[in-house]
Enzyme design. Structure first.
Site, mmCIF file in Angstrom:
data_model
loop_
_atom_site.group_PDB
_atom_site.id
_atom_site.type_symbol
_atom_site.label_atom_id
_atom_site.label_comp_id
_atom_site.label_asym_id
_atom_site.label_seq_id
_atom_site.Cartn_x
_atom_site.Cartn_y
_atom_site.Cartn_z
ATOM 1 N N LYS A 95 18.704 6.529 -6.008
ATOM 2 C CA LYS A 95 19.438 5.378 -5.899
ATOM 3 C C LYS A 95 19.368 4.990 -4.363
ATOM 4 O O LYS A 95 19.570 5.741 -3.533
ATOM 5 C CB LYS A 95 20.708 5.492 -6.224
ATOM 6 N N GLY A 195 33.330 -8.263 -17.333
ATOM 7 C CA GLY A 195 32.491 -8.502 -16.501
ATOM 8 C C GLY A 195 31.176 -9.238 -17.263
ATOM 9 O O GLY A 195 30.537 -8.392 -17.883
ATOM 10 N N GLY A 197 28.444 -10.652 -16.068
ATOM 11 C CA GLY A 197 27.299 -11.224 -15.089
ATOM 12 C C GLY A 197 25.933 -10.969 -15.557
ATOM 13 O O GLY A 197 25.660 -11.371 -16.706
ATOM 14 N N LYS A 198 25.092 -10.164 -14.970
ATOM 15 C CA LYS A 198 23.873 -10.180 -15.296
ATOM 16 C C LYS A 198 23.587 -9.654 -16.599
ATOM 17 O O LYS A 198 22.606 -10.059 -17.601
ATOM 18 C CB LYS A 198 23.011 -9.600 -14.158
ATOM 19 N N VAL A 199 24.314 -8.321 -16.771
ATOM 20 C CA VAL A 199 24.023 -7.729 -18.222
ATOM 21 C C VAL A 199 25.119 -8.209 -19.124
ATOM 22 O O VAL A 199 24.833 -8.556 -20.277
ATOM 23 C CB VAL A 199 24.135 -6.380 -18.006
ATOM 24 N N GLY A 200 26.416 -8.321 -18.806
ATOM 25 C CA GLY A 200 27.367 -8.847 -19.900
ATOM 26 C C GLY A 200 27.272 -10.126 -20.566
ATOM 27 O O GLY A 200 27.463 -10.122 -21.864
ATOM 28 N N HIS A 201 26.563 -10.964 -20.067
ATOM 29 C CA HIS A 201 26.505 -12.153 -20.574
ATOM 30 C C HIS A 201 25.627 -12.099 -21.863
ATOM 31 O O HIS A 201 25.481 -12.720 -22.898
ATOM 32 C CB HIS A 201 26.250 -13.588 -19.793
#
Length: 377
Positions: A95, A195, A197-201
């Site tokens: 990472k 949350g 955002g990118k994944v949550g929606h």
């Protein structure tokens, strides 16, 4: 014992390897990157290459201190080793974090300077998107680096890895429902997503399509407005504290890590926790607190592996259908972990660690066998 060297502005600390140590005990390499002209300050942490090159995203975040950034890179890279192992990938864990506010300091020059640092590792680390970095950023980094995934389709990449990350989380949630209620359906279940955002929606889309009652919260008004516009029936609450105290069947933390801690776990009403955020357990022992309360926890690095499966497929020449088929196996892996947890009398997080460590040890051992024509000992 460590060996510390500095070349072209790259400080690399390589930790000695102990063959008798457990796979999660130490990191192989930590690289501190600093380019004064662009303002780049970054940390690249390689946890393990037992299964192959270390694959993991680049997080761009305004850390308060360099020590905080290093610790985050260490924690996240370890999680990637376990995630990649249980996803069945022949890849290790790494990472990177870039220190700073991406809305203020992210430039083409900074990203290209970062790409040169990644290139200097000669393939030991392969990067991708994470919080604060996007597909377009990977395209820029790739102008200086051969070891980049998560690129745009225009450049032969897999595009937005959030698509299969959310799909994998949904498969993990279905497995949790199967284990807890005897059916993989979320129809009629009340699911809280923290949350969006990118994944949550994307996760909200899967849940709504499956007939779940969805409750959401996010610190960004634009994210809430986007979800409400697409799904008017979704309920919105003020903040995460309100969400965890709401009457839920499933809680899905999909923002930053540490969501499950000494304050949130006692307040949870949900009987299943399954979300996309990395490192959800704030400290060792939280997994037992969840189990003691009868809350079924789907280990984060298991269920959110769809994204890394997607970008890893890019290495072979991306085929979405192939990657999605691999991500669908998260359902079976999650069920296997729950079954092992029950049989061993341990929390699912412990069972998941055991499975990952077993694969790293057993398959990683094969890499020490010398093959004809190979230079590897």
């Amino acid at each position: 014992m460590t060996d510390v060297s500095e070349r072209s502005g790259v400080l690399s600390r390589i930790f000695s390897s102990d063959a008798t140590a457990a796979p999660g005990d130490s990191h192989e390499q930590v690289v501190l990157c600093h380019d004064r002209d662009t303002g780049l300050k970054a940390v690249i942490a390689i946890h393990s290459t037992a299964l192959g090159p270390a694959l993991g995203g680049t997080r761009f975040h305004p850390y308060a201190t360099e020590e905080e950034a290093v610790q985050d890179a260490l924690n996240l890279s370890r999680g990637m080793s376990y995630k990649n192992a249980l996803a069945g990938l022949d890849l290790g864990g790494g990472k990177a974090v870039i220190i700073g506010d991406p809305t203020k300091i992210k430039t083409e020059a900074l990203l290209r300077a970062y790409g040169r640092f990644v290139q200097s590792l000669n393939g030991r680390y392969v990067t991708a998107c994470d919080v604060g970095t996007y597909v377009a950023d990977m395209d820029v980094i790739a102008r200086e680096c051969d070891f980049v995934t998560g690129r745009s389709p225009e450049y032969g990449g897999a595009g937005d890895s959030s698509v299969l990350t959310s799909f994998g989380v949904f498969q993990g949630m279905r497995a949790a429902a199967q284990h807890r209620w005897g059916t993989p359906s979320l129809t009629g279940r009340r699911v809280g997503v923290a949350g969006i955002g990118k994944v949550g929606h994307y996760l909200v889309e899967h849940l709504v399509a499956d007939g779940a009652q969805v409750v959401v919260t996010d610190v960004r008004e634009d994210a809430v407005n986007r979800v409400k516009a697409a799904h008017p029936g979704v309920e919105v609450v003020a903040d995460t504290q309100a969400l965890i105290r709401a009457n839920l069947d499933v809680y899905a933390p999909c923002a930053l890590g540490g969501a499950l801690n000494d304050e949130t776990v006692p307040a949870l009403t949900a009987t299943i926790v399954c979300g996309a955020a990395n490192n959800q357990l704030a400290h060792p022992g939280v997994e037992k607190d969840l189990a003691d309360r009868g809350i079924l926890y789907a280990p984060d690095y298991v269920v959110n592996a769809g994204g890394v499966i997607q970008v890893a497929d890019e290495i072979e020449g991306f085929v979405f259908e192939r990657a999605k088929a691999k991500a669908s196996k998260i359902f079976d892996t999650t069920l296997e972990i729950f079954a092992l947890a029950d049989s061993d009398g341990v929390p699912p997080a412990v069972a998941a660690d055991r499975l990952a460590e077993r694969r790293m040890a057993e398959v990683g051992r094969l890499r020490t066998i010398l093959l004809p024509g190979s230079r590897r000992a």
